[in-house]
Design a protein around this motif. Structure first.
Motif, PDB file in Angstrom:
ATOM      1  N   GLY A   7       0.797  -1.235   0.000  1.00  0.00           N
ATOM      2  CA  GLY A   7       0.000   0.000   0.000  1.00  0.00           C
ATOM      3  C   GLY A   7       0.826   1.280   0.000  1.00  0.00           C
ATOM      4  N   THR A   8       2.137   1.141  -0.218  1.00  0.00           N
ATOM      5  CA  THR A   8       2.984   2.341  -0.314  1.00  0.00           C
ATOM      6  C   THR A   8       3.583   2.421  -1.716  1.00  0.00           C
ATOM      7  OG1 THR A   8       5.054   1.252   0.336  1.00  0.00           O
ATOM      8  CG2 THR A   8       3.652   2.087   2.110  1.00  0.00           C
ATOM      9  N   ASN A   9       4.148   3.552  -2.043  1.00  0.00           N
ATOM     10  CA  ASN A   9       4.680   3.744  -3.380  1.00  0.00           C
ATOM     11  C   ASN A   9       5.947   4.576  -3.339  1.00  0.00           C
ATOM     12  OD1 ASN A   9       4.386   3.051  -5.996  1.00  0.00           O
ATOM     13  ND2 ASN A   9       2.566   4.303  -6.344  1.00  0.00           N
ATOM     14  N   ASP A  10       6.897   4.252  -4.220  1.00  0.00           N
ATOM     15  CA  ASP A  10       8.054   5.123  -4.399  1.00  0.00           C
ATOM     16  C   ASP A  10       7.725   6.074  -5.538  1.00  0.00           C
ATOM     17  OD1 ASP A  10       9.633   3.582  -2.566  1.00  0.00           O
ATOM     18  OD2 ASP A  10       9.824   2.063  -4.130  1.00  0.00           O
ATOM     19  N   CYS A 129      -0.319  11.244   4.202  1.00  0.00           N
ATOM     20  CA  CYS A 129      -1.357  10.708   5.092  1.00  0.00           C
ATOM     21  C   CYS A 129      -1.230   9.192   5.135  1.00  0.00           C
ATOM     22  CB  CYS A 129      -2.745  11.055   4.571  1.00  0.00           C
ATOM     23  SG  CYS A 129      -3.158  12.785   4.707  1.00  0.00           S
ATOM     24  N   PHE A 130      -1.741   8.608   6.197  1.00  0.00           N
ATOM     25  CA  PHE A 130      -1.584   7.166   6.400  1.00  0.00           C
ATOM     26  C   PHE A 130      -2.907   6.561   6.857  1.00  0.00           C
ATOM     27  CE2 PHE A 130       2.154   9.623   7.284  1.00  0.00           C
ATOM     28  CZ  PHE A 130       3.117   9.019   6.493  1.00  0.00           C
ATOM     29  N   ARG A 131      -3.359   5.546   6.140  1.00  0.00           N
ATOM     30  CA  ARG A 131      -4.582   4.848   6.564  1.00  0.00           C
ATOM     31  C   ARG A 131      -4.380   3.354   6.321  1.00  0.00           C
ATOM     32  NH1 ARG A 131      -9.615   8.592   4.249  1.00  0.00           N
ATOM     33  NH2 ARG A 131      -8.684  10.583   4.858  1.00  0.00           N
ATOM     34  N   HIS A 132      -4.761   2.567   7.319  1.00  0.00           N
ATOM     35  CA  HIS A 132      -4.584   1.130   7.194  1.00  0.00           C
ATOM     36  C   HIS A 132      -5.794   0.534   6.495  1.00  0.00           C
ATOM     37  CE1 HIS A 132      -3.887  -3.050   8.496  1.00  0.00           C
ATOM     38  NE2 HIS A 132      -2.648  -2.673   8.293  1.00  0.00           N
ATOM     39  N   GLU A 133      -5.825   0.725   5.155  1.00  0.00           N
ATOM     40  CA  GLU A 133      -6.950   0.234   4.352  1.00  0.00           C
ATOM     41  C   GLU A 133      -6.462  -0.892   3.460  1.00  0.00           C
ATOM     42  OE1 GLU A 133      -9.724   2.971   2.827  1.00  0.00           O
ATOM     43  OE2 GLU A 133      -8.300   4.630   2.830  1.00  0.00           O
ATOM     44  N   ARG A 134      -7.413  -1.571   2.817  1.00  0.00           N
ATOM     45  CA  ARG A 134      -7.036  -2.584   1.841  1.00  0.00           C
ATOM     46  C   ARG A 134      -6.604  -1.875   0.570  1.00  0.00           C
ATOM     47  NH1 ARG A 134      -9.253  -5.818  -2.015  1.00  0.00           N
ATOM     48  NH2 ARG A 134     -11.323  -4.879  -1.901  1.00  0.00           N
ATOM     49  N   PRO A 135      -5.330  -2.044   0.163  1.00  0.00           N
ATOM     50  CA  PRO A 135      -4.851  -1.292  -0.999  1.00  0.00           C
ATOM     51  C   PRO A 135      -5.559  -1.688  -2.291  1.00  0.00           C
ATOM     52  CG  PRO A 135      -3.020  -2.226   0.256  1.00  0.00           C
ATOM     53  CD  PRO A 135      -4.271  -2.874   0.773  1.00  0.00           C
ATOM     54  N   GLN A 136      -5.913  -0.686  -3.079  1.00  0.00           N
ATOM     55  CA  GLN A 136      -6.511  -0.871  -4.411  1.00  0.00           C
ATOM     56  C   GLN A 136      -6.038   0.306  -5.245  1.00  0.00           C
ATOM     57  OE1 GLN A 136     -10.942  -0.923  -3.942  1.00  0.00           O
ATOM     58  NE2 GLN A 136     -10.407  -1.097  -1.791  1.00  0.00           N
ATOM     59  N   ALA A 137      -6.409   0.307  -6.538  1.00  0.00           N
ATOM     60  CA  ALA A 137      -6.061   1.465  -7.380  1.00  0.00           C
ATOM     61  C   ALA A 137      -6.646   2.720  -6.743  1.00  0.00           C
ATOM     62  CB  ALA A 137      -6.623   1.273  -8.776  1.00  0.00           C
ATOM     63  N   GLY A 138      -5.821   3.725  -6.502  1.00  0.00           N
ATOM     64  CA  GLY A 138      -6.309   4.977  -5.921  1.00  0.00           C
ATOM     65  C   GLY A 138      -6.586   4.896  -4.435  1.00  0.00           C
ATOM     66  N   ARG A 139      -6.259   3.783  -3.809  1.00  0.00           N
ATOM     67  CA  ARG A 139      -6.448   3.648  -2.362  1.00  0.00           C
ATOM     68  C   ARG A 139      -5.174   3.034  -1.782  1.00  0.00           C
ATOM     69  NH1 ARG A 139     -10.799   4.257   0.422  1.00  0.00           N
ATOM     70  NH2 ARG A 139     -12.328   3.901  -1.196  1.00  0.00           N
ATOM     71  N   MET A 140      -4.424   3.832  -1.056  1.00  0.00           N
ATOM     72  CA  MET A 140      -3.120   3.406  -0.568  1.00  0.00           C
ATOM     73  C   MET A 140      -3.086   3.479   0.956  1.00  0.00           C
ATOM     74  SD  MET A 140      -1.182   4.164  -3.640  1.00  0.00           S
ATOM     75  CE  MET A 140       0.333   3.977  -2.771  1.00  0.00           C
ATOM     76  N   ARG A 141      -2.019   2.920   1.523  1.00  0.00           N
ATOM     77  CA  ARG A 141      -1.822   3.059   2.974  1.00  0.00           C
ATOM     78  C   ARG A 141      -1.009   4.305   3.304  1.00  0.00           C
ATOM     79  NH1 ARG A 141      -1.297  -3.323   4.738  1.00  0.00           N
ATOM     80  NH2 ARG A 141      -3.537  -3.686   4.479  1.00  0.00           N
ATOM     81  N   GLU A 327      -2.508  10.997  -5.231  1.00  0.00           N
ATOM     82  CA  GLU A 327      -2.378   9.785  -6.044  1.00  0.00           C
ATOM     83  C   GLU A 327      -3.643   9.569  -6.872  1.00  0.00           C
ATOM     84  OE1 GLU A 327      -1.431  10.085  -2.945  1.00  0.00           O
ATOM     85  OE2 GLU A 327       0.595   9.273  -2.766  1.00  0.00           O
ATOM     86  N   ARG A 328      -4.795   9.816  -6.219  1.00  0.00           N
ATOM     87  CA  ARG A 328      -6.060   9.584  -6.917  1.00  0.00           C
ATOM     88  C   ARG A 328      -6.250  10.601  -8.043  1.00  0.00           C
ATOM     89  NH1 ARG A 328     -11.132   8.195  -3.208  1.00  0.00           N
ATOM     90  NH2 ARG A 328      -9.624   6.823  -2.200  1.00  0.00           N
ATOM     91  N   LEU A 329      -5.806  11.816  -7.799  1.00  0.00           N
ATOM     92  CA  LEU A 329      -5.872  12.855  -8.835  1.00  0.00           C
ATOM     93  C   LEU A 329      -5.008  12.461 -10.032  1.00  0.00           C
ATOM     94  CD1 LEU A 329      -6.677  15.956  -9.508  1.00  0.00           C
ATOM     95  CD2 LEU A 329      -4.299  16.365  -8.876  1.00  0.00           C
TER      96      LEU A 329
END
Ligand code: ATP
Ligand code: MG
Length: 443
Positions: A7-10, A129-141, A327-329
């Motif tokens: 759920g993270t990205n470089d 920002c940080f959220r412990h969600e299930r990662p999907q396209a446009g939804r990250m940790r 990221e979503r933008l």
């Protein structure tokens, strides 16, 4: 080999110019509207988010990244290890990585007693920002939000300007198919009565609704309308609407916001389904929703939160704002085919040939950089041919050829890669070269 957490990205150099572009544009628009930047820490006391975001939100109920505090703090804190391997500290001594931008800005506004320094306050932020969600396209940790807040006015003009800033930004990045949905979710005067109407409607459906909905029934029934579970949504299609139960003040405010948007030729749809994920919203709630179905569709969300400053311990000061996900933008822009122009990295490459030339090249590069020209030199001792090939590859418009012969003569050629023309410039006096490159920059 240790890999990045799920759920993270470089953000690599090949992408980062897009971030620079967006951040620069956002700052520029915020400044056009008279907002000032505020930066807050990456983590805060957990209790800030419990109060400032709300106990019945997805964020607080499911998504918080709670941080294991230092040994001293641990002594006074009882934490619980959860299934994901996080020790969750939900008391006031625990810390949480910031899941959103607003609560920390409100905390800093109150803590620094900024409300004592004038009536109206306008801030913007750009933050991880940080959220412990299930990662999907446009939804990250780990992701990034940028947004604005206005404190100190109930005026609908503030709601309208907040929406206008988001709309200006979205249009200027080129997203023409992102639509504005607005709603009013009332205030402490009218919402309690609506909640009773809503509960009467929901009560017989409770057995069919999910556990979270059941949990929210008593605490904040309106939040049930925001449930993402499709089975729950299917039960809710004919639920009563808050906008049909607004008090006179909220109804007039909503009419004002709508007519102001119309006056600014900002298109919108009234959408009674917009209840927003955060507990502190009052009156105006809005989302900018992409019609591109490739990913999570809400690019930005915001609204009015007249109770938040007091909730966080400050005076009764109203607020309104929005938050947008970077990221979503970018994903929405990519899915829509919007290209961000890649800036030119270098303007000048110095081809270095020979031992003596190395020292001169460093000095020449410094002279060009001091004059504002982006300059790179060879570090690999490659052949002239290989260095030219590299200069072509990086698409640099000018090269200097600097070998030991040039050092002896004190002059060197500056060559234009586009047409092959060249001029001689002094090693100690690069003024003529600087002027040539700058004249091309301006053209
Ligand atoms: P969603 O309905 O997608 O869960 P939310 O209501 O949780 O959104 P907000 O808390 O309003 O979202 O956050 C504002 C914006 O931040 C969202 O519109 C979205 O662009 C972005 N955002 C929220 N959560 C994430 C995430 N996990 N990853 C990337 N971006 C996010
Ligand atoms: Mg969410």
């Amino acid at each position: 080999m240790i890999l990045k957490p799920k759920g993270t990205n470089d953000i690599l150099p090949s992408e980062v110019y897009k971030w620079h572009h967006i951040e620069k544009l956002f700052r520029k628009i915020c400044e056009e509207f008279g907002f000032e930047e505020m930066r807050t820490p990456a983590f805060e006391y957990t209790s800030l988010f419990k109060r400032g975001v709300g106990e019945t939100t997805d964020i607080v109920q499911k998504e918080m990244f709670n941080v294991i505090p230092s040994v001293e703090t641990r002594k006074v804190t009882e934490g619980v290890w959860d299934a994901a391997g996080f020790k969750r500290y939900l008391d006031k001594d625990g810390m949480t990585l910031k899941p959103e931008g607003t609560a920390p800005v409100v905390r800093a506004f109150v803590e620094n007693k900024m409300h004592g320094q004038g009536q109206l306050h306008k801030f913007y932020y750009i933050t991880p920002c940080f959220r412990h969600e299930r990662p999907q396209a446009g939804r990250m940790r780990a992701f990034h939000q940028f947004g604005i807040e206005i404190f100190g006015t109930m005026s609908a003009t503030a709601d309208a300007e907040v929406i206008a800033l988001a709309d200006t930004f979205i249009k200027r990045v080129g997203l023409m198919d992102v639509k504005l949905h607005i709603n009013s979710i009332g205030c402490p005067t009218c919402r309690p009565q609506y909640n009773e109407t809503l509960k009467a409607y929901l009560a017989p459906k409770l057995p069919k609704l999910c556990d979270t909905c059941n949990d929210r029934f008593d605490k904040n029934p309106m939040r049930i309308l925001d449930c993402k579970n499709p089975d729950c949504q299917a039960e809710l299609h004919d639920a009563p609407h808050m906008i049909d139960s607004l008090c006179d003040e909220c109804a007039a405010h909503f009419e004002d916001v709508k007519s102001m948007l119309t006056a600014m030729t900002i298109d919108f749809t009234v959408d009674t389904g917009i209840v927003r994920g955060l507990d502190y919203y009052t009156k105006t709630a809005f989302e900018f929703i992409s019609e591109d179905i490739g990913a999570q569709s809400t690019v930005s969300g915001g609204g009015r939160y007249d109770g938040l400053v007091a909730e966080v311990g400050g005076p009764e000061i109203p607020g309104v704002g929005f938050g947008m996900g970077m990221e979503r933008l970018l994903l929405t822009m990519q899915n829509t085919g919007i290209e961000i122009p890649k800036p030119m990295v270098n303007e000048l490459f110095i081809i270095v040939l020979g031992e003596q030339a190395k020292r001169s090249a460093l000095a020449v590069a410094k002279r060009f950089r001091d004059a504002g020209i982006k300059t790179e030199i060879d570090h690999l001792g490659r052949s002239m041919k290989a260095q030219f090939k590299y200069a072509n590859k990086i698409e640099v418009p000018y090269v200097i050829i600097l070998g030991d012969d040039e050092v002896t003569k004190g002059v060197m050629p500056l060559k234009c890669m586009a047409d092959g023309t060249q001029i001689e410039i002094g090693i100690d006096d690069v003024e003529k070269g600087v002027a040539l490159i700058q004249s091309k920059q301006e053209a």
